[in-house]
Design a protein around this motif. Structure first.
Motif, PDB file in Angstrom:
ATOM      1  N   SER A   7       0.493  -1.209   0.467  1.00 14.05           N
ATOM      2  CA  SER A   7      -0.405   0.354  -0.182  1.00 14.05           C
ATOM      3  C   SER A   7       1.252   1.310   0.339  1.00 14.05           C
ATOM      4  CB  SER A   7      -0.225  -0.243   1.245  1.00 14.05           C
ATOM      5  OG  SER A   7      -0.563  -0.286   2.628  1.00 14.05           O
ATOM      6  N   GLY A   8       0.102   2.429  -0.225  1.00 16.70           N
ATOM      7  CA  GLY A   8       1.048   3.777   0.163  1.00 16.70           C
ATOM      8  C   GLY A   8       1.670   4.015  -0.859  1.00 16.70           C
ATOM      9  N   GLY A   9       0.814   3.365  -2.573  1.00 18.46           N
ATOM     10  CA  GLY A   9       1.572   4.063  -4.469  1.00 18.46           C
ATOM     11  C   GLY A   9       0.218   5.169  -4.034  1.00 18.46           C
ATOM     12  N   GLY A  10       0.298   6.241  -5.130  1.00 22.74           N
ATOM     13  CA  GLY A  10       0.178   7.120  -5.996  1.00 22.74           C
ATOM     14  C   GLY A  10       1.094   7.478  -6.506  1.00 22.74           C
ATOM     15  N   LEU A  11       0.243   9.299  -6.853  1.00 24.83           N
ATOM     16  CA  LEU A  11       0.823   9.443  -8.055  1.00 24.83           C
ATOM     17  C   LEU A  11       1.432  11.207  -7.081  1.00 24.83           C
ATOM     18  CD1 LEU A  11       0.875  11.493 -10.921  1.00 24.83           C
ATOM     19  CD2 LEU A  11      -1.299  12.619 -10.245  1.00 24.83           C
ATOM     20  N   VAL A  12       2.240  11.292  -7.946  1.00 22.34           N
ATOM     21  CA  VAL A  12       3.196  12.336  -6.743  1.00 22.34           C
ATOM     22  C   VAL A  12       4.470  13.482  -7.983  1.00 22.34           C
ATOM     23  CG1 VAL A  12       4.945  10.859  -6.555  1.00 22.34           C
ATOM     24  CG2 VAL A  12       4.852  12.489  -4.753  1.00 22.34           C
ATOM     25  N   GLN A  13       4.485  14.533  -7.639  1.00 25.06           N
ATOM     26  CA  GLN A  13       5.284  15.150  -8.588  1.00 25.06           C
ATOM     27  C   GLN A  13       7.184  15.020  -8.782  1.00 25.06           C
ATOM     28  OE1 GLN A  13       4.305  19.427  -7.530  1.00 25.06           O
ATOM     29  NE2 GLN A  13       2.440  19.441  -9.098  1.00 25.06           N
ATOM     30  N   PRO A  14       8.055  15.353  -8.998  1.00 25.50           N
ATOM     31  CA  PRO A  14       9.120  14.577  -8.954  1.00 25.50           C
ATOM     32  C   PRO A  14       9.523  15.769  -8.285  1.00 25.50           C
ATOM     33  CG  PRO A  14       8.200  15.035 -11.884  1.00 25.50           C
ATOM     34  CD  PRO A  14       7.435  15.883 -11.193  1.00 25.50           C
ATOM     35  N   GLY A  15      10.604  15.200  -7.645  1.00 27.46           N
ATOM     36  CA  GLY A  15      10.892  15.131  -6.726  1.00 27.46           C
ATOM     37  C   GLY A  15      10.688  15.206  -4.530  1.00 27.46           C
ATOM     38  N   GLY A  16       9.217  14.443  -5.305  1.00 24.46           N
ATOM     39  CA  GLY A  16       8.358  14.098  -4.194  1.00 24.46           C
ATOM     40  C   GLY A  16       8.737  13.430  -3.613  1.00 24.46           C
ATOM     41  N   SER A  17       8.132  12.892  -2.269  1.00 28.74           N
ATOM     42  CA  SER A  17       8.040  11.752  -1.217  1.00 28.74           C
ATOM     43  C   SER A  17       7.011  10.917  -1.387  1.00 28.74           C
ATOM     44  CB  SER A  17       8.677  11.983  -0.088  1.00 28.74           C
ATOM     45  OG  SER A  17      10.265  12.580  -0.198  1.00 28.74           O
ATOM     46  N   LEU A  18       6.817   9.768  -1.495  1.00 28.09           N
ATOM     47  CA  LEU A  18       5.687   8.491  -1.106  1.00 28.09           C
ATOM     48  C   LEU A  18       6.844   7.253  -0.206  1.00 28.09           C
ATOM     49  CD1 LEU A  18       3.797   8.142  -4.340  1.00 28.09           C
ATOM     50  CD2 LEU A  18       2.724   8.888  -1.556  1.00 28.09           C
ATOM     51  N   ARG A  19       5.869   6.548   1.022  1.00 24.54           N
ATOM     52  CA  ARG A  19       6.168   5.999   1.694  1.00 24.54           C
ATOM     53  C   ARG A  19       4.858   4.511   1.311  1.00 24.54           C
ATOM     54  NH1 ARG A  19       5.191   4.429   8.315  1.00 24.54           N
ATOM     55  NH2 ARG A  19       7.077   3.958   8.781  1.00 24.54           N
ATOM     56  N   LEU A  20       6.153   3.269   1.129  1.00 25.14           N
ATOM     57  CA  LEU A  20       5.292   2.432   0.507  1.00 25.14           C
ATOM     58  C   LEU A  20       5.644   1.662   1.910  1.00 25.14           C
ATOM     59  CD1 LEU A  20       6.347   1.219  -2.827  1.00 25.14           C
ATOM     60  CD2 LEU A  20       4.948   3.059  -2.022  1.00 25.14           C
ATOM     61  N   SER A  21       4.586   0.756   2.399  1.00 22.62           N
ATOM     62  CA  SER A  21       4.377  -0.454   3.039  1.00 22.62           C
ATOM     63  C   SER A  21       3.865  -1.781   2.632  1.00 22.62           C
ATOM     64  CB  SER A  21       2.853   0.240   4.316  1.00 22.62           C
ATOM     65  OG  SER A  21       3.458   1.228   4.963  1.00 22.62           O
ATOM     66  N   CYS A  22       3.864  -2.451   2.835  1.00 23.33           N
ATOM     67  CA  CYS A  22       4.102  -3.981   2.956  1.00 23.33           C
ATOM     68  C   CYS A  22       3.700  -4.605   3.943  1.00 23.33           C
ATOM     69  CB  CYS A  22       5.662  -4.507   2.358  1.00 23.33           C
ATOM     70  SG  CYS A  22       5.088  -6.497   1.596  1.00 23.33           S
ATOM     71  N   ALA A  23       2.505  -5.436   4.310  1.00 18.88           N
ATOM     72  CA  ALA A  23       2.177  -5.892   5.305  1.00 18.88           C
ATOM     73  C   ALA A  23       2.078  -7.778   5.440  1.00 18.88           C
ATOM     74  CB  ALA A  23       0.289  -6.100   5.912  1.00 18.88           C
ATOM     75  N   ALA A  24       2.757  -8.024   6.002  1.00 17.23           N
ATOM     76  CA  ALA A  24       2.744  -9.585   5.805  1.00 17.23           C
ATOM     77  C   ALA A  24       2.142  -9.965   6.585  1.00 17.23           C
ATOM     78  CB  ALA A  24       4.404 -10.113   6.535  1.00 17.23           C
ATOM     79  N   SER A  25       1.894 -11.701   6.560  1.00 20.76           N
ATOM     80  CA  SER A  25       1.182 -12.678   7.417  1.00 20.76           C
ATOM     81  C   SER A  25       1.289 -14.345   6.709  1.00 20.76           C
ATOM     82  CB  SER A  25      -0.185 -11.570   7.441  1.00 20.76           C
ATOM     83  OG  SER A  25      -1.256 -12.245   6.114  1.00 20.76           O
ATOM     84  N   GLY A  26       0.815 -15.092   7.319  1.00 18.77           N
ATOM     85  CA  GLY A  26       1.072 -15.764   7.233  1.00 18.77           C
ATOM     86  C   GLY A  26       2.115 -16.668   7.515  1.00 18.77           C
ATOM     87  N   PHE A  27       3.134 -15.935   7.880  1.00 21.09           N
ATOM     88  CA  PHE A  27       4.620 -17.106   8.317  1.00 21.09           C
ATOM     89  C   PHE A  27       5.559 -16.035   9.210  1.00 21.09           C
ATOM     90  CE2 PHE A  27       7.810 -13.953   5.555  1.00 21.09           C
ATOM     91  CZ  PHE A  27       6.241 -13.008   4.959  1.00 21.09           C
ATOM     92  N   THR A  28       6.304 -16.314   9.284  1.00 23.29           N
ATOM     93  CA  THR A  28       7.303 -15.415  11.172  1.00 23.29           C
ATOM     94  C   THR A  28       8.262 -14.879  10.332  1.00 23.29           C
ATOM     95  OG1 THR A  28       7.469 -17.984  12.103  1.00 23.29           O
ATOM     96  CG2 THR A  28       8.551 -16.334  12.793  1.00 23.29           C
ATOM     97  N   PHE A  29       7.622 -13.293  10.051  1.00 25.66           N
ATOM     98  CA  PHE A  29       8.378 -12.084   9.239  1.00 25.66           C
ATOM     99  C   PHE A  29      10.000 -11.929   9.884  1.00 25.66           C
ATOM    100  CE2 PHE A  29       8.375  -9.256   6.559  1.00 25.66           C
ATOM    101  CZ  PHE A  29       8.414  -7.458   7.548  1.00 25.66           C
ATOM    102  N   ASP A  30      10.141 -12.140  10.766  1.00 29.22           N
ATOM    103  CA  ASP A  30      11.544 -11.991  10.796  1.00 29.22           C
ATOM    104  C   ASP A  30      11.882 -12.836  10.983  1.00 29.22           C
ATOM    105  OD1 ASP A  30      10.569 -11.648  14.597  1.00 29.22           O
ATOM    106  OD2 ASP A  30       9.952 -13.505  13.077  1.00 29.22           O
ATOM    107  N   ASN A  31      11.895 -14.353  10.275  1.00 34.11           N
ATOM    108  CA  ASN A  31      12.813 -14.730   9.612  1.00 34.11           C
ATOM    109  C   ASN A  31      13.798 -14.983   8.445  1.00 34.11           C
ATOM    110  OD1 ASN A  31      12.447 -16.302  12.195  1.00 34.11           O
ATOM    111  ND2 ASN A  31      11.707 -18.560  11.621  1.00 34.11           N
ATOM    112  N   TYR A  32      12.942 -13.515   7.888  1.00 36.22           N
ATOM    113  CA  TYR A  32      12.838 -13.772   6.253  1.00 36.22           C
ATOM    114  C   TYR A  32      13.971 -12.123   5.656  1.00 36.22           C
ATOM    115  CZ  TYR A  32      10.368 -18.392   5.771  1.00 36.22           C
ATOM    116  OH  TYR A  32      10.520 -19.337   6.023  1.00 36.22           O
TER     117      TYR A  32
END
Length: 116
Positions: A7-32
């Protein structure tokens, strides 16, 4: 079931910023270790960044080095990509990815469009 949801995508002007996130489930995330990859229209997948399971090691493609920052919160099972000083050539669908149980797994992706 292993799931990665970006999540977190979108339309941004050159020079701008975005922060993407990725929610993980169904496995032990901190092992990978986890990666971000992207795919521009009509192009193949391009590796963007990698982070180790504990966050202690990171690396970046030359094209984004110094502008993007990968991080993770293992308590929240979430991977992040902070993107600053965005350029038009960063326009792509961004995916989080990991080799989970011997299988390369990606989410559905989130579109990032950099345009004036």
């Amino acid at each position: 079931e292993v799931r990665l949801v970006e999540s977190g995508g979108g339309l941004v002007q050159p020079g701008g910023s975005l922060r993407l996130s990725c929610a993980a489930s169904g496995f032990t995330f901190d092992n990978y270790g986890m990666t971000w990859v992207r795919q521009a229209p009509g192009q193949g997948f391009e590796w963007v960044s990698v982070i180790s399971s504990d966050g202690g090691y990171t690396d970046y493609a030359d094209s984004v080095k110094g502008r993007f920052t990968i991080s993770r919160d293992n308590a929240k099972n979430t991977l992040y990509l902070q993107m600053d000083s965005l350029k038009t050539e960063d326009t792509s669908v961004y995916y989080c990815s990991g080799i989970i149980g011997g299988k390369t797994t990606r989410g559905q992706g989130t579109q990032v469009t950099v345009s004036s």
